[in-house]
Structures are given as C-alpha cells and as structure tokens.
Design a protein around this motif. Sequence first.
Motif, PDB file in Angstrom:
ATOM      1  N   TYR A 191      21.127  39.795  17.758  1.00 11.87           N
ATOM      2  CA  TYR A 191      22.374  39.030  17.759  1.00 11.87           C
ATOM      3  C   TYR A 191      22.619  38.369  18.872  1.00 11.87           C
ATOM      4  CZ  TYR A 191      27.469  38.083  17.447  1.00 11.87           C
ATOM      5  OH  TYR A 191      28.916  37.588  17.636  1.00 11.87           O
ATOM      6  N   SER A 229      24.351  36.780  21.943  1.00 12.42           N
ATOM      7  CA  SER A 229      25.693  36.884  22.159  1.00 12.42           C
ATOM      8  C   SER A 229      25.759  37.060  23.768  1.00 12.42           C
ATOM      9  CB  SER A 229      26.249  38.286  21.848  1.00 12.42           C
ATOM     10  OG  SER A 229      27.169  38.926  22.669  1.00 12.42           O
ATOM     11  N   VAL A 262      21.273  34.139  26.447  1.00 14.73           N
ATOM     12  CA  VAL A 262      20.418  33.485  27.085  1.00 14.73           C
ATOM     13  C   VAL A 262      21.064  32.836  28.381  1.00 14.73           C
ATOM     14  CG1 VAL A 262      19.363  32.625  24.737  1.00 14.73           C
ATOM     15  CG2 VAL A 262      21.350  31.461  26.002  1.00 14.73           C
ATOM     16  N   PHE A 300      27.542  31.900  29.723  1.00 16.72           N
ATOM     17  CA  PHE A 300      28.331  30.942  29.191  1.00 16.72           C
ATOM     18  C   PHE A 300      28.908  31.191  27.876  1.00 16.72           C
ATOM     19  CE2 PHE A 300      24.179  29.633  29.982  1.00 16.72           C
ATOM     20  CZ  PHE A 300      23.687  29.551  28.703  1.00 16.72           C
ATOM     21  N   LEU A 320      29.115  29.550  24.090  1.00 11.46           N
ATOM     22  CA  LEU A 320      28.960  28.244  23.148  1.00 11.46           C
ATOM     23  C   LEU A 320      29.852  28.330  21.953  1.00 11.46           C
ATOM     24  CD1 LEU A 320      25.146  29.076  23.163  1.00 11.46           C
ATOM     25  CD2 LEU A 320      26.143  27.317  24.512  1.00 11.46           C
TER      26      LEU A 320
HETATM   27  C1  9WO Z   1      35.161  32.936  21.443  1.00 15.85           C
HETATM   28  C2  9WO Z   1      36.397  33.380  21.714  1.00 15.85           C
HETATM   29  C3  9WO Z   1      37.789  32.627  21.641  1.00 15.85           C
HETATM   30  C4  9WO Z   1      39.001  33.390  22.124  1.00 15.85           C
HETATM   31  C5  9WO Z   1      38.762  34.770  22.556  1.00 15.85           C
HETATM   32  C6  9WO Z   1      37.522  35.201  22.802  1.00 15.85           C
HETATM   33  C7  9WO Z   1      36.334  34.549  22.304  1.00 15.85           C
HETATM   34  N1  9WO Z   1      35.152  34.875  22.409  1.00 15.85           N
HETATM   35  C8  9WO Z   1      34.401  33.964  21.692  1.00 15.85           C
HETATM   36  C9  9WO Z   1      33.070  34.263  21.566  1.00 15.85           C
HETATM   37  O1  9WO Z   1      32.460  34.776  22.392  1.00 15.85           O
HETATM   38  N2  9WO Z   1      32.611  33.244  20.600  1.00 15.85           N
HETATM   39  C10 9WO Z   1      31.067  33.578  20.309  1.00 15.85           C
HETATM   40  C11 9WO Z   1      30.721  32.248  19.879  1.00 15.85           C
HETATM   41  C12 9WO Z   1      31.150  34.352  19.006  1.00 15.85           C
HETATM   42  C13 9WO Z   1      29.645  34.710  18.839  1.00 15.85           C
HETATM   43  C14 9WO Z   1      28.783  33.381  18.611  1.00 15.85           C
HETATM   44  N3  9WO Z   1      29.042  32.369  19.764  1.00 15.85           N
HETATM   45  C15 9WO Z   1      28.515  32.368  20.888  1.00 15.85           C
HETATM   46  C16 9WO Z   1      27.192  33.047  21.204  1.00 15.85           C
HETATM   47  N4  9WO Z   1      28.812  31.632  22.121  1.00 15.85           N
HETATM   48  N5  9WO Z   1      27.876  31.912  22.987  1.00 15.85           N
HETATM   49  C17 9WO Z   1      26.946  32.607  22.468  1.00 15.85           C
HETATM   50  C18 9WO Z   1      25.718  32.759  23.345  1.00 15.85           C
HETATM   51  C19 9WO Z   1      24.429  33.559  22.653  1.00 15.85           C
HETATM   52  C20 9WO Z   1      23.693  33.797  23.645  1.00 15.85           C
HETATM   53  N6  9WO Z   1      23.645  33.644  24.913  1.00 15.85           N
HETATM   54  C21 9WO Z   1      24.855  32.873  25.328  1.00 15.85           C
HETATM   55  C22 9WO Z   1      25.732  32.711  24.689  1.00 15.85           C
END
Ligand code: 9WO
Length: 247
Positions: A98, A100, A145, A148, A150
């Motif tokens: 997953y 994340s 990755v 930050f 996304l």
């Molecule tokens: C959005 C958000 C909004 C309000 C409060 C808390 C919150 N957490 C998130 C969030 O972590 N959103 C993620 C968006 C949910 C899973 C998919 N998303 C994601 C994956 N954003 N960034 C990644 C990611 C994955 C791997 N490496 C770097 C970033």
Amino acid sequence: MTEERGKSWSPPWSATVLTLFPEMFPGPLGQSLAGKALKNGIWRLETVDIRDFARDKHRSVDDAPFGGGPGMVMRPDVLADAVDHVAAASRDGGRVIYLSPRGRRLDQAMARELVAQDGIVLICGRFEGVDQRVLEERGIEEVSVGDFVLSGGETAALVLLDAVVRLLPGVIGDGAALEEESFAQGLLEYPQYTRPQNWEGHEVPEVLTSGHHGNIRAWRRAQAEELTRERRPDLWERYLRSAKSRG
Ligand code: 9WO
C-alpha cells in the motif's frame, strides 16, 4: 545467447495495481524504456478497478470516518474483495504493498528486492486513506516514496514501478549501465557533460576530453564522493561503513 538463457521459461515479472483510476496506468511509463519493455513482454502490468468490487447499486467505495473528521475513508470490505481477487490469482510469497507516506521508505535496495520477486501487488489509496483493519488483516506492507502527501497513491505507484522495472534484465541495454551507476555503489551520480565543448564560455572539465580512461574513472569517483559528502551525509556515512566492512 548462452546455454542457460532460454533453458527454462518463467513468466515475466508482473505488477498488479489496484486503483480507482486504472486509466492512469501505464501513463508516463508507456513513454519510456519501461513502456517498450512492457510491449516486448519483459514485464506485465495489470490494473484492477477497485470500484468493480463495490456491492451496492451506487457502487460506493468510501464512507465517512468513524470518530468524525474531514473527508472519506476507503471501505475495508470493498478493498479486501479486490485484494483477495488478485491474491487468489497471484503466486505465493508475493508482496502486497500500500503506497502511503506512513510506509517504509523506498530506496535502491528495496527496488532491487522487489525486482528479485515474481512480481508485486500495489494498492493505491484515495480520499483520506483506507480502513486500518484491511491493512492488518491482509498483511499489507506500507511503502512511501517520500515525506510528502499526494492526492492519491497512483503517482507514487508509478514512481515505484519506474525504479523497479528499469532493473529488469533487458530493459536497460546489457546491465552494464546499471552497474556503472554510482547509486548502485551508494553514491550520488557524478556530473555529466556533452557537446558543445565550450558552451557560453564554459569549458568541459579537461580530464573528460583527455582520453585517459583511468583518470576519467578516478575523477568521476572523486566527484561522486564529494557530492555525496556535501549533500547527503546520511548516504556518505553508510558508504564509508560499507567500504570499511568490505576492507
Ligand atoms: C489526507 C488527509 C486529509 C486530511 C487529514 C488527513 C489526511 N491524510 C491524508 C492522506 O494521507 N491521504 C492519502 C492520499 C491517503 C492515501 C493515498 N494518498 C497518498 C499517498 N498521498 N500521498 C501518498 C504517498 C504514497 C507514497 N509515498 C508518498 C506519498
């Protein structure tokens, strides 16, 4: 063609991507050597639309978070059905990942681990993430990755796939280029130059036009070491330690 090669056939390395946006794949990977390798059957890419596993007539995949708060959370039942669907079809020991920001950081060593397996299953989240229980109950690994956030896991999955697929035999020439990479040895890349030899009054470092391959190799190594020491003390420490243990 050697004797060993082609003696026994094994299926190509395969990536299965679970996503609400299957049209994002192969996306930019289709433009690169990875795309050519995909066409040539060096690896396989399958997308699974998580929405196909929705159960109600509205095909909903998300719901409000228990405890309140903003946004929506991906439902565990729908995602588990999607995971179980591909796990049944995939070989044993395959990792389910997953994407994340909470996960273990992707690095070159992990890319090498992943390319050594038969393939991987990637889960791309959307909204505020997935229900924690599905991660725990299906033994899903979390991989990041970078530090930050996304808008979804898809672009992170594309990054991971790019890093892994280029390590497959036959994607980048004969593999000599891969061995050459400073990164393979734990260093940042040395600076590169091409024509014109004088550009806006700036000459290319003289050693590179000397034709002395020993000096060129030594200069590049010194540059890679200096850059790593200055910019990435963390990598530099690890490099020094591994050089020591190698003797
Ligand atoms: C959005 C958000 C909004 C309000 C409060 C808390 C919150 N957490 C998130 C969030 O972590 N959103 C993620 C968006 C949910 C899973 C998919 N998303 C994601 C994956 N954003 N960034 C990644 C990611 C994955 C791997 N490496 C770097 C970033």
